[in-house]
Write an enzyme that holds these catalytic residues in place. Structure first.
Site, PDB file in Angstrom:
ATOM      1  N   LYS A 124       0.851  -1.196   0.000  1.00 37.97           N
ATOM      2  CA  LYS A 124       0.000   0.000   0.000  1.00 37.97           C
ATOM      3  C   LYS A 124       0.881   1.238   0.000  1.00 37.97           C
ATOM      4  CE  LYS A 124      -3.259   2.744   2.694  1.00 37.97           C
ATOM      5  NZ  LYS A 124      -4.242   2.850   3.774  1.00 37.97           N
ATOM      6  N   GLU A 180      -9.081  12.647  11.777  1.00 35.49           N
ATOM      7  CA  GLU A 180      -8.352  11.427  12.155  1.00 35.49           C
ATOM      8  C   GLU A 180      -7.492  11.624  13.400  1.00 35.49           C
ATOM      9  OE1 GLU A 180      -6.358   9.514   8.936  1.00 35.49           O
ATOM     10  OE2 GLU A 180      -5.654   7.873  10.200  1.00 35.49           O
TER      11      GLU A 180
HETATM   12  C1  LIG Z   1      -4.245  11.206   3.118  1.00 31.37           C
HETATM   13  C2  LIG Z   1      -5.458  11.684   3.444  1.00 31.37           C
HETATM   14  O1  LIG Z   1      -6.405  10.979   4.098  1.00 31.37           O
HETATM   15  C3  LIG Z   1      -6.094   9.715   4.653  1.00 31.37           C
HETATM   16  C4  LIG Z   1      -6.309   8.624   3.689  1.00 31.37           C
HETATM   17  C5  LIG Z   1      -7.521   7.964   3.609  1.00 31.37           C
HETATM   18  C6  LIG Z   1      -7.769   6.934   2.528  1.00 31.37           C
HETATM   19  O2  LIG Z   1      -6.841   6.638   1.770  1.00 31.37           O
HETATM   20  O3  LIG Z   1      -8.897   6.435   2.405  1.00 31.37           O
HETATM   21  C7  LIG Z   1      -8.536   8.234   4.535  1.00 31.37           C
HETATM   22  C8  LIG Z   1      -8.321   9.070   5.569  1.00 31.37           C
HETATM   23  C9  LIG Z   1      -6.971   9.545   5.868  1.00 31.37           C
HETATM   24  O4  LIG Z   1      -6.333   8.620   6.688  1.00 31.37           O
HETATM   25  C10 LIG Z   1      -5.834  13.089   3.108  1.00 31.37           C
HETATM   26  O5  LIG Z   1      -6.954  13.503   3.437  1.00 31.37           O
HETATM   27  O6  LIG Z   1      -5.004  13.811   2.508  1.00 31.37           O
END
Ligand SMILES: C=C(O[C@@H]1C=C(C(=O)O)C=C[C@H]1O)C(=O)O
Length: 376
Positions: A124, A180
């Protein structure tokens, strides 16, 4: 910015240079007794009791200078912050003038990263893009932060003066509304609320509900999420006892996004482990970096370059060990001369991610901060 400031309200002279608003409790501070460009020094100062409180931001890269200070004046509030009427009355009007990189170039990077994952060696990776904004009138960072707090369903918002990091960061202000929770400690209770796996929301209720249900049923998003939970479980295991990790994520939302989230709970094994120690132990999670971490870092550095404060952590920790650290997302950095800003958004990629969906996801995530900047 500024159309018609509230006629009765002058700009508060007590505007903080750090604030974190959360529904569970907030903090505002002014001034700096001491700056810590190295987060390890701040962690040591807290553990040794030489410093009572540390607030600020740490960067994504381990060698990025931090904007952490021991503040001079501190105001704690039980609930979320209520922005002053003066800042609420200001309307920021910025516009996007540049995409960094172009949407099409980001799509190509995403496709390259997905191909890399399929080839093996990487499970990932989170890729981000940025947009540059300009405003005709100077941007007031507190007005942007007030708009972020007011438009967040849980009144999430942060503002950090990045000057303590020095160099190019001097005078720049980081603002955002992160859903988050990287890590929180109260007494011996430790909590994390990692998010990973996302879908844009819709104004149409039935479309919106269907998007939430589809996210909950998606195998791709469950896999994307599991990397984050596994990484937190591994990082917290030596530091916590009684770790409770729900088997399945649940659906959570902001105004713009659906996310999969898992509420992790435990107790600190050693009371000397502060919230800042915990944040440094778990950062960067695969919610913003990837799995394995080092390989994901290499891919991000190669495709994006340095991120700086985006996808780091913003928060506070006190000498008693308590603290809150949020993941630095849904954010922008306002220029030192207040003429413009830069905003970021990213998304996690796994083997069966789709480049077009990923571009749409970053556009939806950017809306949180672009709305507060008056750019959508
Ligand atoms: C990286 C970001 O968000 C992150 C990535 C996410 C995902 O890939 O689904 C969800 C929430 C966050 O942990 C961002 O908002 O820039």
């Amino acid at each position: 910015m500024a159309s018609g400031p509230h006629p009765d309200a002058a700009r508060p002279v007590t505007a903080p240079d750090f604030l974190l608003s959360r529904h569970t409790g907030s903090l505002r501070t002014q001034g700096s007794l001491r700056a810590f460009p190295d987060p390890a020094d701040a962690a040591l100062a807290l553990r040794s009791g030489r410093c009572g409180l540390v607030v600020g931001a740490i960067g994504f890269e381990p060698d990025a200078p931090a904007a952490l200070v021991e503040p001079d004046i501190v105001v704690r509030t039980d609930g979320p912050l209520e922005p002053p009427a003066y800042f609420r009355s200001l309307r920021t009007r910025a516009r996007v003038v540049e995409e960094l990189p172009s949407t099409e170039a980001h799509r190509r990077r995403v496709a390259t990263a997905i191909a890399g994952i399929r080839a093996g060696g990487l499970d990932k990776v989170v890729l981000a893009r940025a947009v540059r904004l300009l405003a005709d009138d100077p941007i007031d960072p507190h007005a942007v932060c007030a708009a972020l707090i007011d438009s967040s369903p849980s009144a999430d918002g942060f503002l950090v003066d990045l000057s303590p990091a020095g160099g190019v960061h001097s005078g720049r202000i980081l603002v955002g509304s992160s859903p988050e929770l990287l890590v929180r400690r109260r007494g011996d209770v430790v909590e994390c609320h990692p998010l990973a796996g996302s879908a844009p929301r819709s104004r149409d209720t039935s479309v919106d509900q269907a998007a939430g249900r589809a996210l909950q049923a998606s195998g791709k998003d469950a896999a994307e999420h599991a990397f984050v939970v596994d990484s937190l479980a591994t990082a917290l295991a030596p530091l916590c006892r009684d770790l409770q990790i729900p088997e399945r994520p649940s659906l959570t939302s902001t105004r713009e996004m659906w996310h999969l989230g898992t509420r992790i709970r435990g107790r600190v094994a050693d009371p000397r482990t502060t919230a800042l120690d915990l944040a440094l132990a778990v950062h960067p999670t695969p919610a913003v970096c990837g799995t394995p971490t080092d390989e994901a870092r290499r891919v991000i550095a190669g495709l994006e370059g340095r991120r700086g404060f985006y996808s780091g952590a913003v928060g506070w920790a006190d000498a008693g060990g308590d603290g809150d650290w949020m993941v630095t997302i849904r954010c922008a950095e306002i220029d030192a001369d207040r003429s413009g800003a830069i905003a970021w958004a990213g998304g996690g990629l796994v083997a069966d991610s789709d480049p077009d969906d990923e571009v749409a996801e970053t556009a939806a995530k950017l809306r949180t901060v672009l709305t507060a900047l008056g750019a959508v």
